[in-house]
Enzyme design. Structure first.
Site, short mmCIF file in Angstrom:
data_model
loop_
_atom_site.label_atom_id
_atom_site.label_comp_id
_atom_site.label_asym_id
_atom_site.label_seq_id
_atom_site.Cartn_x
_atom_site.Cartn_y
_atom_site.Cartn_z
N ARG A 157 63.41 12.49 46.23
CA ARG A 157 62.13 13.10 46.50
C ARG A 157 62.30 14.40 47.29
O ARG A 157 63.31 14.60 47.98
CB ARG A 157 61.22 12.15 47.28
CG ARG A 157 61.69 11.85 48.70
CD ARG A 157 60.85 10.78 49.37
NE ARG A 157 59.46 11.13 49.42
CZ ARG A 157 58.92 11.91 50.35
NH1 ARG A 157 59.67 12.46 51.28
NH2 ARG A 157 57.63 12.16 50.33
N LEU A 158 61.31 15.26 47.16
CA LEU A 158 61.17 16.43 48.02
C LEU A 158 59.79 16.33 48.65
O LEU A 158 58.82 15.94 47.99
CB LEU A 158 61.29 17.73 47.21
CG LEU A 158 62.67 18.09 46.64
CD1 LEU A 158 62.58 19.37 45.83
CD2 LEU A 158 63.70 18.23 47.74
N ASP A 159 59.69 16.71 49.92
CA ASP A 159 58.38 16.68 50.58
C ASP A 159 57.39 17.56 49.85
O ASP A 159 57.77 18.49 49.13
CB ASP A 159 58.52 17.17 52.03
CG ASP A 159 59.44 16.28 52.86
OD1 ASP A 159 59.58 15.09 52.51
OD2 ASP A 159 60.01 16.79 53.84
N LYS A 160 56.12 17.29 50.07
CA LYS A 160 55.06 18.04 49.40
C LYS A 160 55.20 19.54 49.62
O LYS A 160 54.97 20.34 48.69
CB LYS A 160 53.69 17.56 49.89
CG LYS A 160 52.51 18.23 49.21
CD LYS A 160 51.19 17.68 49.73
CE LYS A 160 50.01 18.40 49.07
NZ LYS A 160 48.71 17.90 49.58
#
Length: 232
Positions: free
Chosen positions: A100-103
Protein backbone atom coordinates in the site's frame (compact mmCIF):
# COMPACT_ATOMS: atom_id res chain seq x y z
CA UNK A 1 -16.49 -13.46 -23.39
CA UNK A 2 -17.10 -10.86 -26.12
CA UNK A 3 -14.18 -10.61 -28.49
CA UNK A 4 -13.84 -6.84 -28.13
CA UNK A 5 -13.64 -7.18 -24.34
CA UNK A 6 -11.11 -10.01 -24.66
CA UNK A 7 -8.83 -8.00 -26.96
CA UNK A 8 -9.09 -4.84 -24.85
CA UNK A 9 -8.34 -6.77 -21.66
CA UNK A 10 -5.30 -8.36 -23.28
CA UNK A 11 -3.89 -4.90 -24.00
CA UNK A 12 -4.45 -4.85 -27.77
CA UNK A 13 -6.11 -1.45 -27.55
CA UNK A 14 -9.12 0.43 -26.23
CA UNK A 15 -12.61 -0.85 -27.04
CA UNK A 16 -12.81 1.77 -29.80
CA UNK A 17 -9.45 0.78 -31.27
CA UNK A 18 -10.38 -2.90 -31.11
CA UNK A 19 -13.62 -2.27 -32.97
CA UNK A 20 -11.66 -0.56 -35.74
CA UNK A 21 -9.33 -3.57 -36.01
CA UNK A 22 -12.35 -5.85 -36.29
CA UNK A 23 -14.03 -3.61 -38.85
CA UNK A 24 -10.90 -3.60 -41.02
CA UNK A 25 -10.75 -7.41 -40.98
CA UNK A 26 -7.51 -7.54 -38.98
CA UNK A 27 -8.84 -10.06 -36.43
CA UNK A 28 -9.28 -13.79 -36.90
CA UNK A 29 -10.87 -16.41 -34.67
CA UNK A 30 -9.66 -19.94 -35.42
CA UNK A 31 -8.18 -18.65 -38.71
CA UNK A 32 -11.47 -17.07 -39.85
CA UNK A 33 -11.92 -13.30 -40.12
CA UNK A 34 -14.23 -11.88 -37.49
CA UNK A 35 -15.70 -8.37 -37.77
CA UNK A 36 -18.38 -8.29 -35.08
CA UNK A 37 -17.30 -6.99 -31.67
CA UNK A 38 -20.21 -8.90 -30.11
CA UNK A 39 -18.90 -12.32 -31.13
CA UNK A 40 -18.54 -14.62 -28.13
CA UNK A 41 -15.32 -16.60 -27.77
CA UNK A 42 -13.84 -19.06 -25.30
CA UNK A 43 -10.41 -17.65 -24.38
CA UNK A 44 -9.21 -21.08 -23.25
CA UNK A 45 -10.00 -22.93 -26.48
CA UNK A 46 -10.36 -20.41 -29.33
CA UNK A 47 -7.33 -19.05 -31.18
CA UNK A 48 -7.57 -15.28 -31.63
CA UNK A 49 -5.07 -13.39 -33.78
CA UNK A 50 -4.58 -9.71 -34.66
CA UNK A 51 -2.62 -8.98 -37.84
CA UNK A 52 -1.60 -12.67 -37.87
CA UNK A 53 -0.17 -12.45 -34.32
CA UNK A 54 -1.84 -14.76 -31.83
CA UNK A 55 -3.13 -13.07 -28.68
CA UNK A 56 -2.41 -15.15 -25.61
CA UNK A 57 -5.09 -15.28 -22.93
CA UNK A 58 -3.74 -14.28 -19.51
CA UNK A 59 -5.81 -14.92 -16.41
CA UNK A 60 -3.17 -13.38 -14.12
CA UNK A 61 -2.34 -9.74 -14.57
CA UNK A 62 0.52 -7.55 -13.37
CA UNK A 63 0.39 -3.77 -13.72
CA UNK A 64 2.68 -0.87 -12.85
CA UNK A 65 0.67 2.16 -11.75
CA UNK A 66 1.93 5.67 -11.14
CA UNK A 67 -0.34 6.33 -8.18
CA UNK A 68 -1.52 9.93 -7.83
CA UNK A 69 -2.26 11.59 -4.52
CA UNK A 70 -5.80 11.28 -3.21
CA UNK A 71 -6.41 7.59 -3.92
CA UNK A 72 -6.65 4.85 -1.31
CA UNK A 73 -4.55 1.71 -1.70
CA UNK A 74 -7.60 -0.51 -1.38
CA UNK A 75 -9.89 -2.56 -3.60
CA UNK A 76 -13.04 -0.61 -2.79
CA UNK A 77 -14.37 2.12 -0.54
CA UNK A 78 -17.86 3.52 -0.19
CA UNK A 79 -16.73 7.12 0.20
CA UNK A 80 -13.36 7.57 -1.48
CA UNK A 81 -11.67 6.66 -4.74
CA UNK A 82 -9.27 3.74 -4.74
CA UNK A 83 -6.34 2.80 -6.96
CA UNK A 84 -8.50 0.06 -8.53
CA UNK A 85 -10.79 2.78 -9.87
CA UNK A 86 -7.85 3.82 -12.05
CA UNK A 87 -7.73 0.42 -13.77
CA UNK A 88 -11.45 -0.01 -14.34
CA UNK A 89 -11.08 -2.05 -17.54
CA UNK A 90 -9.38 -4.88 -15.63
CA UNK A 91 -11.63 -4.80 -12.55
CA UNK A 92 -13.32 -8.07 -13.53
CA UNK A 93 -10.01 -9.84 -12.78
CA UNK A 94 -10.43 -9.07 -9.05
CA UNK A 95 -7.36 -6.87 -8.77
CA UNK A 96 -5.70 -5.63 -5.60
CA UNK A 97 -2.69 -3.43 -4.83
CA UNK A 98 0.60 -5.07 -3.84
CA UNK A 99 1.22 -3.52 -0.45
CA UNK A 100 0.00 0.00 0.00
CA UNK A 101 0.84 3.66 -0.35
CA UNK A 102 -0.78 6.27 1.88
CA UNK A 103 -3.54 8.38 0.38
CA UNK A 104 -1.25 11.40 0.09
CA UNK A 105 1.73 9.37 -1.19
CA UNK A 106 2.31 8.98 -4.92
CA UNK A 107 4.47 6.89 -7.20
CA UNK A 108 5.16 3.25 -7.97
CA UNK A 109 2.40 0.83 -7.02
CA UNK A 110 1.98 -2.65 -8.43
CA UNK A 111 -1.49 -4.03 -9.11
CA UNK A 112 -2.24 -7.74 -9.57
CA UNK A 113 -4.69 -10.58 -8.95
CA UNK A 114 -1.90 -13.04 -8.11
CA UNK A 115 -1.66 -13.74 -4.39
CA UNK A 116 1.67 -15.55 -4.71
CA UNK A 117 3.20 -12.56 -6.51
CA UNK A 118 2.00 -10.33 -3.69
CA UNK A 119 3.51 -12.66 -1.07
CA UNK A 120 6.87 -12.81 -2.86
CA UNK A 121 7.19 -9.03 -2.71
CA UNK A 122 5.52 -8.16 0.57
CA UNK A 123 6.55 -10.98 2.91
CA UNK A 124 8.75 -9.62 5.73
CA UNK A 125 11.14 -12.53 5.14
CA UNK A 126 11.88 -11.37 1.56
CA UNK A 127 13.38 -7.97 2.52
CA UNK A 128 12.53 -6.43 -0.86
CA UNK A 129 13.79 -2.84 -0.86
CA UNK A 130 11.58 0.18 -1.54
CA UNK A 131 13.00 3.60 -2.35
CA UNK A 132 11.18 6.89 -1.84
CA UNK A 133 11.80 10.46 -2.88
CA UNK A 134 11.19 12.67 0.14
CA UNK A 135 10.54 16.40 0.42
CA UNK A 136 11.00 17.26 4.07
CA UNK A 137 10.57 20.27 6.30
CA UNK A 138 14.30 20.47 7.04
CA UNK A 139 17.46 19.54 5.18
CA UNK A 140 18.88 16.20 6.30
CA UNK A 141 22.20 16.09 8.12
CA UNK A 142 25.10 13.63 8.33
CA UNK A 143 23.79 12.62 11.75
CA UNK A 144 20.41 11.80 10.17
CA UNK A 145 22.12 9.62 7.57
CA UNK A 146 23.99 7.75 10.31
CA UNK A 147 20.82 7.36 12.39
CA UNK A 148 19.01 5.75 9.48
CA UNK A 149 21.99 3.47 8.85
CA UNK A 150 21.99 2.35 12.49
CA UNK A 151 18.22 1.96 12.75
CA UNK A 152 15.54 4.40 13.85
CA UNK A 153 13.69 3.65 17.08
CA UNK A 154 9.93 3.55 16.51
CA UNK A 155 7.13 2.95 19.01
CA UNK A 156 6.99 -0.76 18.24
CA UNK A 157 10.76 -1.24 18.22
CA UNK A 158 13.92 -0.60 16.24
CA UNK A 159 13.47 -0.30 12.47
CA UNK A 160 15.87 -2.17 10.21
CA UNK A 161 18.84 -0.15 8.94
CA UNK A 162 17.85 2.10 6.03
CA UNK A 163 19.73 4.19 3.49
CA UNK A 164 19.23 7.95 3.51
CA UNK A 165 20.82 9.97 0.70
CA UNK A 166 20.83 13.70 0.03
CA UNK A 167 19.04 14.90 -3.08
CA UNK A 168 20.16 17.55 -5.54
CA UNK A 169 17.60 20.08 -4.32
CA UNK A 170 17.07 21.73 -0.97
CA UNK A 171 15.11 19.52 1.47
CA UNK A 172 14.97 16.65 -1.03
CA UNK A 173 16.36 13.24 -0.08
CA UNK A 174 15.97 9.57 -0.95
CA UNK A 175 15.36 6.80 1.55
CA UNK A 176 15.51 3.05 0.97
CA UNK A 177 13.80 0.74 3.46
CA UNK A 178 13.64 -3.04 3.67
CA UNK A 179 10.39 -3.51 5.55
CA UNK A 180 6.90 -2.09 5.34
CA UNK A 181 5.70 -0.72 8.65
CA UNK A 182 2.70 1.58 8.88
CA UNK A 183 3.62 5.14 7.81
CA UNK A 184 7.22 4.05 8.22
CA UNK A 185 9.08 6.75 6.30
CA UNK A 186 7.00 9.53 7.84
CA UNK A 187 7.55 8.18 11.34
CA UNK A 188 11.28 7.72 10.77
CA UNK A 189 11.61 11.37 9.74
CA UNK A 190 9.47 12.44 12.70
CA UNK A 191 11.88 10.53 14.95
CA UNK A 192 14.80 12.69 13.75
CA UNK A 193 12.80 15.87 14.41
CA UNK A 194 11.87 16.38 10.77
CA UNK A 195 8.55 16.08 8.92
CA UNK A 196 7.73 14.67 5.51
CA UNK A 197 5.95 17.19 3.28
CA UNK A 198 5.74 15.04 0.14
CA UNK A 199 6.48 11.37 -0.49
CA UNK A 200 6.86 9.46 -3.74
CA UNK A 201 7.89 5.83 -4.17
CA UNK A 202 10.29 5.56 -7.09
CA UNK A 203 11.40 1.92 -6.99
CA UNK A 204 10.72 -1.57 -5.63
CA UNK A 205 13.85 -3.68 -5.70
CA UNK A 206 15.60 -2.74 -8.93
CA UNK A 207 12.30 -1.92 -10.66
CA UNK A 208 11.99 1.83 -11.16
CA UNK A 209 8.82 3.80 -11.82
CA UNK A 210 8.44 4.21 -15.58
CA UNK A 211 9.08 7.90 -16.31
CA UNK A 212 6.68 7.68 -19.26
CA UNK A 213 3.73 7.09 -16.93
CA UNK A 214 1.88 10.24 -15.89
CA UNK A 215 0.09 10.16 -12.52
CA UNK A 216 -2.89 7.82 -12.84
CA UNK A 217 -1.46 5.94 -15.83
CA UNK A 218 -0.37 2.31 -15.83
CA UNK A 219 1.13 -0.38 -18.03
CA UNK A 220 1.65 -4.14 -18.00
CA UNK A 221 4.83 -5.47 -16.40
CA UNK A 222 7.37 -6.88 -18.85
CA UNK A 223 9.69 -9.85 -18.43
CA UNK A 224 12.50 -7.37 -17.77
CA UNK A 225 10.41 -5.84 -14.99
CA UNK A 226 10.02 -9.26 -13.35
CA UNK A 227 13.79 -9.78 -13.52
CA UNK A 228 14.34 -6.42 -11.84
CA UNK A 229 11.99 -7.54 -9.07
CA UNK A 230 14.10 -10.68 -8.75
CA UNK A 231 11.15 -12.96 -9.53
CA UNK A 232 11.74 -14.39 -13.04
Amino acid sequence: MRIDKFLANMGVGTRTEVKQLLKKGNVTVNDKKEKSPKTQINPDTDTVSVNETQIQYIDKIYLMLNKPKGYLSATEDNNQQTVIDLVEEFRYLELFPVGRLDKDTEGLLLITNDGQFNHQLMSPTKHVSKTYEVISEKTITKNDIESFKTGIELNEGLAKPAQLVEGDEKNKSFVTIYEGRYHQVKRMFHAIDNEVLALKRISIGDLKLDSALAPGEYRHLTQQDFKQLGLK
